[in-house]
Design a protein around this motif. Structure first.
Motif, PDB file in Angstrom:
ATOM      1  N   GLU A  37      41.362  15.699  42.642  1.00  0.00           N
ATOM      2  CA  GLU A  37      40.463  14.687  42.105  1.00  0.00           C
ATOM      3  C   GLU A  37      41.080  13.297  42.130  1.00  0.00           C
ATOM      4  O   GLU A  37      40.372  12.297  42.184  1.00  0.00           O
ATOM      5  N   ALA A  38      42.398  13.204  42.121  1.00  0.00           N
ATOM      6  CA  ALA A  38      43.066  11.902  42.169  1.00  0.00           C
ATOM      7  C   ALA A  38      42.894  11.222  43.529  1.00  0.00           C
ATOM      8  O   ALA A  38      43.194  10.036  43.667  1.00  0.00           O
ATOM      9  N   LYS A 119      51.560   7.507  48.177  1.00  0.00           N
ATOM     10  CA  LYS A 119      51.500   7.602  46.726  1.00  0.00           C
ATOM     11  C   LYS A 119      52.702   6.862  46.165  1.00  0.00           C
ATOM     12  O   LYS A 119      53.848   7.224  46.427  1.00  0.00           O
ATOM     13  N   LEU A 120      52.431   5.794  45.445  1.00  0.00           N
ATOM     14  CA  LEU A 120      53.485   4.940  44.889  1.00  0.00           C
ATOM     15  C   LEU A 120      53.618   5.214  43.395  1.00  0.00           C
ATOM     16  O   LEU A 120      52.621   5.318  42.690  1.00  0.00           O
TER      17      LEU A 120
END
Length: 121
Positions: A37-38, A119-120
């Protein structure tokens, strides 16, 4: 992926975009095509300069583009489109007399070869 971009005309006032986006992302998160979902990224963009047909006023639109990585079946795309439409319509207000609005949803493939995501933290 997916990216959800809602474009709307400013003459459609008081649209509950927070509720609409919450409903749309919840419905898409329930899809078997969405692993995390992210990965759902939704935003709203106002179209300050617009036309709907030949009319000068009393017409507006909301157009939702859902950008997904290429390779999904036509049925999966139809399912995405329906989930988005249902989520938007769930919170759609009544418009003033004389105002006409159009809601449209489009599912667009993103090229897998060129897409990059980081993705940070």
């Amino acid at each position: 992926m997916p990216h959800i971009i809602v474009e709307y005309t400013p003459n459609l006032t008081d649209l509950p975009f927070d509720a609409m986006l919450a409903s749309v992302t919840r419905r898409l998160a329930e899809s078997p095509e969405v692993e995390d979902e992210a990965d759902l990224k939704a935003r709203v963009v106002r179209a300050d300069c617009f036309r709907v047909g030949l009319a000068d006023s009393q017409r507006g639109f909301i157009h939702v583009t859902v950008r997904i990585l290429a390779g999904r079946s036509e049925q999966a795309k139809k399912d995405f489109s329906q989930r988005v439409a249902d989520g938007m319509l769930e919170h759609m207000p009544a418009f003033p007399p004389g105002m006409t609005a159009h809601l449209s949803v489009e599912v667009v493939d993103m090229d897998r070869g060129s897409y990059r995501k980081f993705k940070l933290a």
